[in-house]
Write an enzyme that holds these catalytic residues in place. Structure first.
Site, PDB file in Angstrom:
ATOM      1  N   LEU A 127       0.839  -1.205   0.000  1.00 44.07           N
ATOM      2  CA  LEU A 127       0.000   0.000   0.000  1.00 44.07           C
ATOM      3  C   LEU A 127       0.873   1.254   0.000  1.00 44.07           C
ATOM      4  O   LEU A 127       0.495   2.299  -0.498  1.00 44.07           O
ATOM      5  CB  LEU A 127      -0.907   0.002   1.228  1.00 44.07           C
TER       6      LEU A 127
ATOM      7  N   GLY B  25       8.187   3.413   3.275  1.00 47.88           N
ATOM      8  CA  GLY B  25       9.034   4.533   3.716  1.00 47.88           C
ATOM      9  C   GLY B  25      10.343   3.982   4.231  1.00 47.88           C
ATOM     10  O   GLY B  25      10.691   2.843   3.950  1.00 47.88           O
TER      11      GLY B  25
ATOM     12  N   ALA C 118      10.240   0.794   6.578  1.00 49.81           N
ATOM     13  CA  ALA C 118       8.871   0.326   6.851  1.00 49.81           C
ATOM     14  C   ALA C 118       8.103   0.198   5.546  1.00 49.81           C
ATOM     15  O   ALA C 118       8.342   0.959   4.604  1.00 49.81           O
ATOM     16  CB  ALA C 118       8.155   1.306   7.790  1.00 49.81           C
TER      17      ALA C 118
ATOM     18  N   ASP D 227       4.168  14.319  14.874  1.00 50.81           N
ATOM     19  CA  ASP D 227       4.366  14.276  13.415  1.00 50.81           C
ATOM     20  C   ASP D 227       3.041  14.425  12.687  1.00 50.81           C
ATOM     21  O   ASP D 227       2.762  13.742  11.697  1.00 50.81           O
ATOM     22  CB  ASP D 227       5.053  12.964  13.000  1.00 50.81           C
TER      23      ASP D 227
HETATM   24  C1  38G Z   1       0.167   3.239  12.998  1.00 50.89           C
HETATM   25  O1  38G Z   1       1.158   3.720  12.168  1.00 50.89           O
HETATM   26  C2  38G Z   1       0.944   3.662  10.827  1.00 50.89           C
HETATM   27  C3  38G Z   1      -0.226   3.180  10.229  1.00 50.89           C
HETATM   28  C4  38G Z   1      -0.317   3.144   8.846  1.00 50.89           C
HETATM   29  C5  38G Z   1      -1.526   2.633   8.197  1.00 50.89           C
HETATM   30  C6  38G Z   1      -2.564   2.048   8.921  1.00 50.89           C
HETATM   31  C7  38G Z   1      -3.683   1.581   8.254  1.00 50.89           C
HETATM   32  C8  38G Z   1      -3.716   1.722   6.884  1.00 50.89           C
HETATM   33  N1  38G Z   1      -4.647   1.386   5.967  1.00 50.89           N
HETATM   34  C9  38G Z   1      -4.191   1.768   4.758  1.00 50.89           C
HETATM   35  C10 38G Z   1      -2.957   2.363   4.913  1.00 50.89           C
HETATM   36  C11 38G Z   1      -2.125   2.929   3.885  1.00 50.89           C
HETATM   37  C12 38G Z   1      -2.590   3.045   2.570  1.00 50.89           C
HETATM   38  C13 38G Z   1      -1.752   3.653   1.622  1.00 50.89           C
HETATM   39  C14 38G Z   1      -0.471   4.141   1.955  1.00 50.89           C
HETATM   40  C15 38G Z   1      -0.060   4.004   3.279  1.00 50.89           C
HETATM   41  C16 38G Z   1       1.283   4.537   3.759  1.00 50.89           C
HETATM   42  O2  38G Z   1       2.319   4.042   3.003  1.00 50.89           O
HETATM   43  N2  38G Z   1       1.297   5.978   3.777  1.00 50.89           N
HETATM   44  C17 38G Z   1       0.686   6.465   4.971  1.00 50.89           C
HETATM   45  C18 38G Z   1       1.268   7.766   5.387  1.00 50.89           C
HETATM   46  N3  38G Z   1       2.723   7.750   5.477  1.00 50.89           N
HETATM   47  C19 38G Z   1       3.229   9.106   5.297  1.00 50.89           C
HETATM   48  C20 38G Z   1       3.142   7.162   6.743  1.00 50.89           C
HETATM   49  C21 38G Z   1      -0.869   3.403   4.228  1.00 50.89           C
HETATM   50  N4  38G Z   1      -2.669   2.324   6.241  1.00 50.89           N
HETATM   51  N5  38G Z   1      -1.579   2.764   6.873  1.00 50.89           N
HETATM   52  C22 38G Z   1       0.718   3.617   8.075  1.00 50.89           C
HETATM   53  C23 38G Z   1       1.878   4.078   8.675  1.00 50.89           C
HETATM   54  C24 38G Z   1       1.979   4.094  10.052  1.00 50.89           C
HETATM   55  O3  38G Z   1       3.128   4.539  10.671  1.00 50.89           O
END
Ligand code: 38G
Length: 304
Positions: free
Chosen positions: A38, A41, A44, A158
């Site tokens: 999905l 980073g 992660a 953040d």
């Molecule tokens: C709890 O910490 C996090 C949760 C999630 C998370 C939780 C549920 C969830 N459902 C869909 C997604 C998702 C869908 C598309 C891209 C991403 C992620 O790569 N980008 C999220 C924001 N990024 C700047 C951390 C995450 N997520 N991401 C992502 C990063 C985290 O550090």
């Protein structure tokens, strides 16, 4: 809940107590089918995972953990333990839910509630900016989740549109979910906490000055996010991170008429209360040079 296991390691005759958390040692793939990526980073990756027993879809956050304290590859385990502790402590409709934590040799997997509406960042980008009524609806949910965190002395550190996700972007009233607690901290009575981590556009002046931090740092980020929701502009964004940080230190922002002509005075007053121009900062803005000492010290420390 997290299983904290008291471990005593004998080394060179001394007994050291380490209070390492123990996550599930089973193989995550015995319980979940690993699906599409999905997003990803530093160290992660977030993937869609399918729970074998129930058929439910979840989000798996796969994290590379440092093998030892000297390694720079991977995330610090104690940092991850704090993130897991914090996620366990905050169950709220506007905060992502943590279901499970698995650990293998050098990887930890957080199994999280899946949200399918994408990031608020993309939602705004597609709409340029929002109606004030739409922005209020989003801010109300963001502040409900944040208020709950702050009531438990937990600070996110953040907050930014990329870390605010929508449960279903086509719903008439999309539900907000705060994510990414990788920099979050739970304050204990009387504790002083400093950090130089964060995302330049959204960090508060006290982070740059390496002053003791508090929930106020999150409220500053809320001011920046509100400014962006209403105008599509980022108030302190410069051509470089250095320029952005300088703009924050001297409080260099304004409500340009071209972008704020339709914005209510109530909304601008809300932002000004969150991005307060103090007498010191006005004085700095009027001085030809800003306080470069604290800026240079911050630059030397910052981690992004
Ligand atoms: C709890 O910490 C996090 C949760 C999630 C998370 C939780 C549920 C969830 N459902 C869909 C997604 C998702 C869908 C598309 C891209 C991403 C992620 O790569 N980008 C999220 C924001 N990024 C700047 C951390 C995450 N997520 N991401 C992502 C990063 C985290 O550090």
């Amino acid at each position: 809940m997290l299983n904290k296991q008291q471990r005593s390691d004998k080394g060179a005759g001394e007994v050291k107590q380490s209070n390492m958390a123990v996550f599930k040692p089973e193989n995550v793939e015995d319980f979940y089918e690993i699906g599409e990526v999905l997003g990803s980073g530093h160290f992660a990756q977030v993937r869609k995972v399918h729970e074998r027993a129930t058929g439910t879809y979840w989000a798996g956050k796969f994290l590379k953990i440092r093998k030892n304290a000297c390694s720079r590859l991977g995330l610090d385990r104690s940092r991850l333990e704090e993130e897991v502790d914090i996620l366990h402590a905050i169950q709220h409709p506007n905060i992502i839910t943590l279901k499970d934590v698995f650990e293998s040799r050098a990887e930890v997997v957080l199994v999280l509630e899946l949200v399918t509406g994408g990031e608020l960042f993309d939602f705004i980008a597609e709409k340029e900016n929002l109606l004030e009524s739409e922005a209020i609806e989003f801010m109300e949910q963001i502040l409900k989740g944040l208020g709950f965190m702050h009531s438990k002395n937990i600070v996110h550190f953040d907050l930014k549109p990329e870390n605010i996700m929508l449960s279903d972007r086509v719903a008439p009233h999309p539900n907000i979910k705060l994510i990414d607690f990788g920099l979050a901290h739970r304050f204990h009575q009387g504790e002083e906490y400093r950090s130089s981590s964060g995302t330049p556009q959204y960090i508060a002046p006290e982070v740059i000055a390496s002053d003791p931090l508090s929930t106020a740092a999150d409220m500053w980020s809320i001011g920046v996010i509100t400014f962006i929701l209403l105008s599509g502009l980022s108030p302190f964004q410069g051509d470089t991170d250095d320029e952005t940080l300088r703009n924050i230190i001297v409080m260099n922002y304004e409500f340009a008429a071209q972008y704020f002509s339709m914005t209510s005075s109530m909304a601008k007053d809300f932002i000004q209360k969150l991005l307060p121009i103090t007498r010191t900062q006005v004085a700095k803005r009027n001085r030809s040079s800003i306080n470069m000492k604290s800026f240079k010290k911050f630059n030397a420390r910052r981690k992004w």
